[in-house]
Design a protein around this motif. Sequence first.
Motif, PDB file in Angstrom:
ATOM      1  N   GLY A 123      37.016  20.550 -65.062  1.00 24.48           N
ATOM      2  CA  GLY A 123      36.650  19.148 -65.014  1.00 24.48           C
ATOM      3  C   GLY A 123      37.095  18.428 -63.757  1.00 24.48           C
ATOM      4  N   ARG A 124      37.406  19.168 -62.709  1.00 24.26           N
ATOM      5  CA  ARG A 124      37.872  18.567 -61.455  1.00 24.26           C
ATOM      6  C   ARG A 124      36.709  17.989 -60.665  1.00 24.26           C
ATOM      7  NH1 ARG A 124      42.607  21.185 -59.604  1.00 24.26           N
ATOM      8  NH2 ARG A 124      42.576  19.612 -57.974  1.00 24.26           N
ATOM      9  N   ARG A 125      37.001  16.975 -59.867  1.00 23.83           N
ATOM     10  CA  ARG A 125      36.001  16.390 -58.956  1.00 23.83           C
ATOM     11  C   ARG A 125      36.055  17.200 -57.668  1.00 23.83           C
ATOM     12  NH1 ARG A 125      36.712  10.167 -58.455  1.00 23.83           N
ATOM     13  NH2 ARG A 125      38.346  10.964 -57.152  1.00 23.83           N
ATOM     14  N   VAL A 126      35.127  18.150 -57.541  1.00 21.61           N
ATOM     15  CA  VAL A 126      35.166  19.140 -56.477  1.00 21.61           C
ATOM     16  C   VAL A 126      33.810  19.216 -55.772  1.00 21.61           C
ATOM     17  CG1 VAL A 126      34.555  21.011 -58.077  1.00 21.61           C
ATOM     18  CG2 VAL A 126      35.761  21.557 -55.952  1.00 21.61           C
ATOM     19  N   ALA A 127      33.877  19.562 -54.486  1.00 23.26           N
ATOM     20  CA  ALA A 127      32.664  19.861 -53.713  1.00 23.26           C
ATOM     21  C   ALA A 127      32.899  21.182 -52.993  1.00 23.26           C
ATOM     22  CB  ALA A 127      32.393  18.766 -52.676  1.00 23.26           C
ATOM     23  N   ALA A 128      31.848  21.978 -52.897  1.00 25.59           N
ATOM     24  CA  ALA A 128      31.895  23.200 -52.107  1.00 25.59           C
ATOM     25  C   ALA A 128      30.937  23.023 -50.937  1.00 25.59           C
ATOM     26  CB  ALA A 128      31.501  24.417 -52.933  1.00 25.59           C
ATOM     27  N   ALA A 129      31.474  22.996 -49.729  1.00 23.83           N
ATOM     28  CA  ALA A 129      30.668  22.921 -48.512  1.00 23.83           C
ATOM     29  C   ALA A 129      30.619  24.346 -47.969  1.00 23.83           C
ATOM     30  CB  ALA A 129      31.304  21.966 -47.512  1.00 23.83           C
ATOM     31  N   VAL A 130      29.492  24.989 -48.146  1.00 24.79           N
ATOM     32  CA  VAL A 130      29.357  26.420 -47.895  1.00 24.79           C
ATOM     33  C   VAL A 130      28.482  26.660 -46.672  1.00 24.79           C
ATOM     34  CG1 VAL A 130      28.600  28.614 -48.881  1.00 24.79           C
ATOM     35  CG2 VAL A 130      29.631  26.879 -50.352  1.00 24.79           C
ATOM     36  N   MET A 131      29.036  27.359 -45.702  1.00 28.23           N
ATOM     37  CA  MET A 131      28.274  27.729 -44.511  1.00 28.23           C
ATOM     38  C   MET A 131      27.769  29.152 -44.669  1.00 28.23           C
ATOM     39  SD  MET A 131      30.581  25.956 -41.547  1.00 28.23           S
ATOM     40  CE  MET A 131      32.185  26.045 -42.316  1.00 28.23           C
ATOM     41  N   LEU A 132      26.489  29.325 -44.406  1.00 27.67           N
ATOM     42  CA  LEU A 132      25.870  30.651 -44.561  1.00 27.67           C
ATOM     43  C   LEU A 132      25.201  31.077 -43.262  1.00 27.67           C
ATOM     44  CD1 LEU A 132      24.261  29.996 -48.026  1.00 27.67           C
ATOM     45  CD2 LEU A 132      26.250  31.411 -47.550  1.00 27.67           C
TER      46      LEU A 132
END
Length: 122
Positions: free
Chosen positions: A113-122
């Motif tokens: 339930g955390r307020r999280v973002a994943a900024a993923v470089m591909l």
Amino acid sequence: MKLHLAQFAGQNAFTGYGAGYVLVNGERFERSLIVLPDRLITDWTPRTSAELTEADLAFLATLAVDIVLLGTGARLCFPPPGLAQTLPRQGIGLEVMDSQAAARTYNILLAEGRRVAAAVML
């Protein structure tokens, strides 16, 4: 690799990954993106840590999250120290890891339930 976790009703979760791609809710992405529980930002431009700018990190600070997981591709690659302090200076946690680790960690934090973002470089 496919990820198997509990269903995240109405939330975005990573469902798999491989060389040069991630799956979010079963949809394949082969370019950098930001994954939030309630939305996807698919036009995020940096492809490597070397391409990250102050503006990229300032944008991440506007996402109303407690922590940003920065996935740097197939290998862990830290951004320059001055740049890496942009989010912590604003009280937002920044964890840098390879993109596959970011996908796994995002799902765990989402399940908590955390307020999280994943900024993923591909």
